[in-house]
Design a protein around this motif. Structure first.
Motif, PDB file in Angstrom:
ATOM      1  N   ALA A  10       0.824  -1.213   0.000  1.00 16.34           N
ATOM      2  CA  ALA A  10       0.000   0.000   0.000  1.00 16.34           C
ATOM      3  C   ALA A  10       0.855   1.259   0.000  1.00 16.34           C
ATOM      4  O   ALA A  10       0.521   2.251  -0.658  1.00 16.34           O
ATOM      5  CB  ALA A  10      -0.935  -0.014   1.209  1.00 16.34           C
ATOM      6  N   GLY A  13       2.779   1.309  -3.425  1.00 20.83           N
ATOM      7  CA  GLY A  13       1.907   1.379  -4.592  1.00 20.83           C
ATOM      8  C   GLY A  13       2.197   0.306  -5.617  1.00 20.83           C
ATOM      9  O   GLY A  13       2.154   0.557  -6.825  1.00 20.83           O
ATOM     10  N   ILE A  14       2.515  -0.913  -5.166  1.00 21.10           N
ATOM     11  CA  ILE A  14       2.830  -2.010  -6.084  1.00 21.10           C
ATOM     12  C   ILE A  14       1.673  -3.001  -6.099  1.00 21.10           C
ATOM     13  O   ILE A  14       0.896  -3.099  -5.145  1.00 21.10           O
ATOM     14  CB  ILE A  14       4.132  -2.723  -5.668  1.00 21.10           C
ATOM     15  CG1 ILE A  14       4.041  -3.227  -4.226  1.00 21.10           C
ATOM     16  CG2 ILE A  14       5.330  -1.782  -5.821  1.00 21.10           C
ATOM     17  CD1 ILE A  14       5.266  -3.995  -3.750  1.00 21.10           C
ATOM     18  N   ASN A  15       1.571  -3.750  -7.204  1.00 16.47           N
ATOM     19  CA  ASN A  15       0.497  -4.731  -7.311  1.00 16.47           C
ATOM     20  C   ASN A  15       0.921  -6.060  -6.679  1.00 16.47           C
ATOM     21  O   ASN A  15       2.049  -6.224  -6.206  1.00 16.47           O
ATOM     22  CB  ASN A  15       0.067  -4.917  -8.773  1.00 16.47           C
ATOM     23  CG  ASN A  15       1.187  -5.468  -9.652  1.00 16.47           C
ATOM     24  OD1 ASN A  15       1.980  -6.311  -9.239  1.00 16.47           O
ATOM     25  ND2 ASN A  15       1.254  -4.991 -10.899  1.00 16.47           N
ATOM     26  N   HIS A  19       4.646  -7.460  -5.549  1.00 19.33           N
ATOM     27  CA  HIS A  19       4.861  -7.801  -4.146  1.00 19.33           C
ATOM     28  C   HIS A  19       5.446  -9.212  -4.021  1.00 19.33           C
ATOM     29  O   HIS A  19       6.396  -9.452  -3.255  1.00 19.33           O
ATOM     30  CB  HIS A  19       3.545  -7.700  -3.389  1.00 19.33           C
ATOM     31  CG  HIS A  19       3.675  -7.922  -1.927  1.00 19.33           C
ATOM     32  ND1 HIS A  19       2.621  -8.381  -1.152  1.00 19.33           N
ATOM     33  CD2 HIS A  19       4.725  -7.775  -1.082  1.00 19.33           C
ATOM     34  CE1 HIS A  19       3.019  -8.484   0.101  1.00 19.33           C
ATOM     35  NE2 HIS A  19       4.298  -8.131   0.184  1.00 19.33           N
ATOM     36  N   ARG A 196       8.137   5.458   1.520  1.00 21.31           N
ATOM     37  CA  ARG A 196       7.263   6.366   0.780  1.00 21.31           C
ATOM     38  C   ARG A 196       7.929   6.963  -0.437  1.00 21.31           C
ATOM     39  O   ARG A 196       7.296   7.625  -1.242  1.00 21.31           O
ATOM     40  CB  ARG A 196       6.770   7.475   1.702  1.00 21.31           C
ATOM     41  CG  ARG A 196       5.784   6.997   2.740  1.00 21.31           C
ATOM     42  CD  ARG A 196       5.131   8.164   3.437  1.00 21.31           C
ATOM     43  NE  ARG A 196       6.091   8.939   4.197  1.00 21.31           N
ATOM     44  CZ  ARG A 196       5.814  10.119   4.736  1.00 21.31           C
ATOM     45  NH1 ARG A 196       4.621  10.649   4.585  1.00 21.31           N
ATOM     46  NH2 ARG A 196       6.730  10.764   5.421  1.00 21.31           N
ATOM     47  N   PRO A 228       8.563  10.328  -5.849  1.00 21.17           N
ATOM     48  CA  PRO A 228       7.570   9.249  -5.781  1.00 21.17           C
ATOM     49  C   PRO A 228       8.199   7.912  -6.161  1.00 21.17           C
ATOM     50  O   PRO A 228       9.080   7.853  -7.010  1.00 21.17           O
ATOM     51  CB  PRO A 228       6.501   9.685  -6.796  1.00 21.17           C
ATOM     52  CG  PRO A 228       7.217  10.620  -7.723  1.00 21.17           C
ATOM     53  CD  PRO A 228       8.241  11.325  -6.894  1.00 21.17           C
ATOM     54  N   TYR A 229       7.734   6.849  -5.526  1.00 17.42           N
ATOM     55  CA  TYR A 229       8.274   5.521  -5.796  1.00 17.42           C
ATOM     56  C   TYR A 229       7.809   5.045  -7.166  1.00 17.42           C
ATOM     57  O   TYR A 229       6.631   5.141  -7.510  1.00 17.42           O
ATOM     58  CB  TYR A 229       7.835   4.530  -4.725  1.00 17.42           C
ATOM     59  CG  TYR A 229       8.367   3.135  -4.945  1.00 17.42           C
ATOM     60  CD1 TYR A 229       9.663   2.806  -4.566  1.00 17.42           C
ATOM     61  CD2 TYR A 229       7.585   2.164  -5.557  1.00 17.42           C
ATOM     62  CE1 TYR A 229      10.168   1.532  -4.766  1.00 17.42           C
ATOM     63  CE2 TYR A 229       8.082   0.880  -5.763  1.00 17.42           C
ATOM     64  CZ  TYR A 229       9.368   0.571  -5.370  1.00 17.42           C
ATOM     65  OH  TYR A 229       9.866  -0.689  -5.582  1.00 17.42           O
ATOM     66  N   ASP A 230       8.732   4.517  -7.949  1.00 14.20           N
ATOM     67  CA  ASP A 230       8.426   4.027  -9.289  1.00 14.20           C
ATOM     68  C   ASP A 230       9.045   2.642  -9.431  1.00 14.20           C
ATOM     69  O   ASP A 230      10.261   2.507  -9.610  1.00 14.20           O
ATOM     70  CB  ASP A 230       8.999   4.991 -10.341  1.00 14.20           C
ATOM     71  CG  ASP A 230       8.548   4.642 -11.760  1.00 14.20           C
ATOM     72  OD1 ASP A 230       8.219   3.472 -11.997  1.00 14.20           O
ATOM     73  OD2 ASP A 230       8.541   5.541 -12.615  1.00 14.20           O
TER      74      ASP A 230
END
Length: 280
Positions: A10, A13-15, A19, A196, A228-230
């Motif tokens: 969460a 922001g990974i699927n 994960h 984050r 932002p995390y990418d």
């Protein structure tokens, strides 16, 4: 099994597939994980290389059979090799000849030995040239997004393939010179110390007290905002590090406190190491 407690989908922001991939990577390279031995185990590239060694003395027929059976198991329905079949044209012929030799009661590896060696050698060359790159490309596509109508059976198959290819990426990388410590360091590219963002957040500095007149009216500088995390960017960075050809470096050290008598004995060429009284 080791689980990274800081790996929170969460926050990053990974699927679910990303994960799973990160969890598998962490578990395989953690120094205290019981699964870390799997990185040192056989992968499609080194099992084919090992099979070629079994064709020469002192290995005998039984040695060939043991390694050949393992090779068939590792190569069987490998998702990357199946998906990139055009890169491994010798695979079907090599697997067919290996299977026939294993099924033979005796002398199976002496029959068509030259043809078997030729196809296995060609397969090794194609694996060395394409396999690691293909694994990254397959994984990149697999982790991109999850189909909306994915069934439970499809999910189980996909999860198994992701775990298998992740292990092979690490195993081949380790076989080519990356230590477990280096691979763990690359995991930290995916999961930075601050979840984050890929750039750790800096604590804002305390506001300065009013100073001379020329400083009054100047607005205090704002604290830097984390990027932002990418995930895709992190994946590309790790892929680039692993696939980049190694570069030779020249290291120079200074030895102090050496007496003249010791210098006469110690100076000289020792393999790739040169000890000299004259600076390079």
């Amino acid at each position: 099994m080791r689980i990274d407690q800081r790996l929170t989908p969460a926050l990053l922001g990974i699927n679910a597939r990303q994960h799973l991939f990160l969890g598998a990577w962490f578990n395989l390279v953690h120094e205290h994980s019981l699964d870390s031995y799997r990185v040192r185990a056989m992968n499609p590239l080194n099992i084919v290389r090992e099979l070629q060694r079994m064709f020469e003395p002192p290995a005998d027929e039984s040695d060939c059979r043991v390694v050949a059976e393992e090779a068939l198991e590792i190569l069987d329905k490998h998702p990357v090799i199946v998906d990139r079949a055009s890169h491994y044209v010798a695979l079907n012929d090599a697997v067919l000849l290996i299977s026939e030799a294993v099924k033979s009661k005796e002398g199976g590896f002496r029959k068509n030995a030259l043809l078997l060696k030729s196809f296995v050698r060609e397969l090794e060359v194609s694996l060395a040239r394409h396999f690691l790159q293909d694994c990254f490309e397959w994984m990149e596509q697999e982790l991109l997004e999850i189909p909306d109508e994915e069934t439970l059976q499809q999910r189980v198959l996909s999860d198994g393939n992701i775990d298998r290819v992740c292990r092979d990426i690490l195993s081949v990388s380790h076989d080519e010179g990356f230590s477990l410590e280096s691979l763990f360091h690359l995991y930290r590219v995916f999961v930075p110390s601050v979840e984050r963002g890929a750039v750790p957040e800096v604590e804002p500095a305390p506001l300065p007290l009013p100073g001379p007149v020329e400083d009054q009216g100047r607005m205090p500088s704002a604290a830097p905002t984390p990027a932002p995390y990418d995930f895709a960017e992190c994946f590309a960075r790790v892929k680039r590090v692993i696939l980049t050809e190694p570069q030779e470096r020249r290291l120079i050290f200074v030895i102090t406190g050496c007496t003249d008598e010791a210098a006469e004995v110690c100076c000289g060429n020792f393999g790739a190491i040169t000890i000299s009284e004259v600076p390079p």
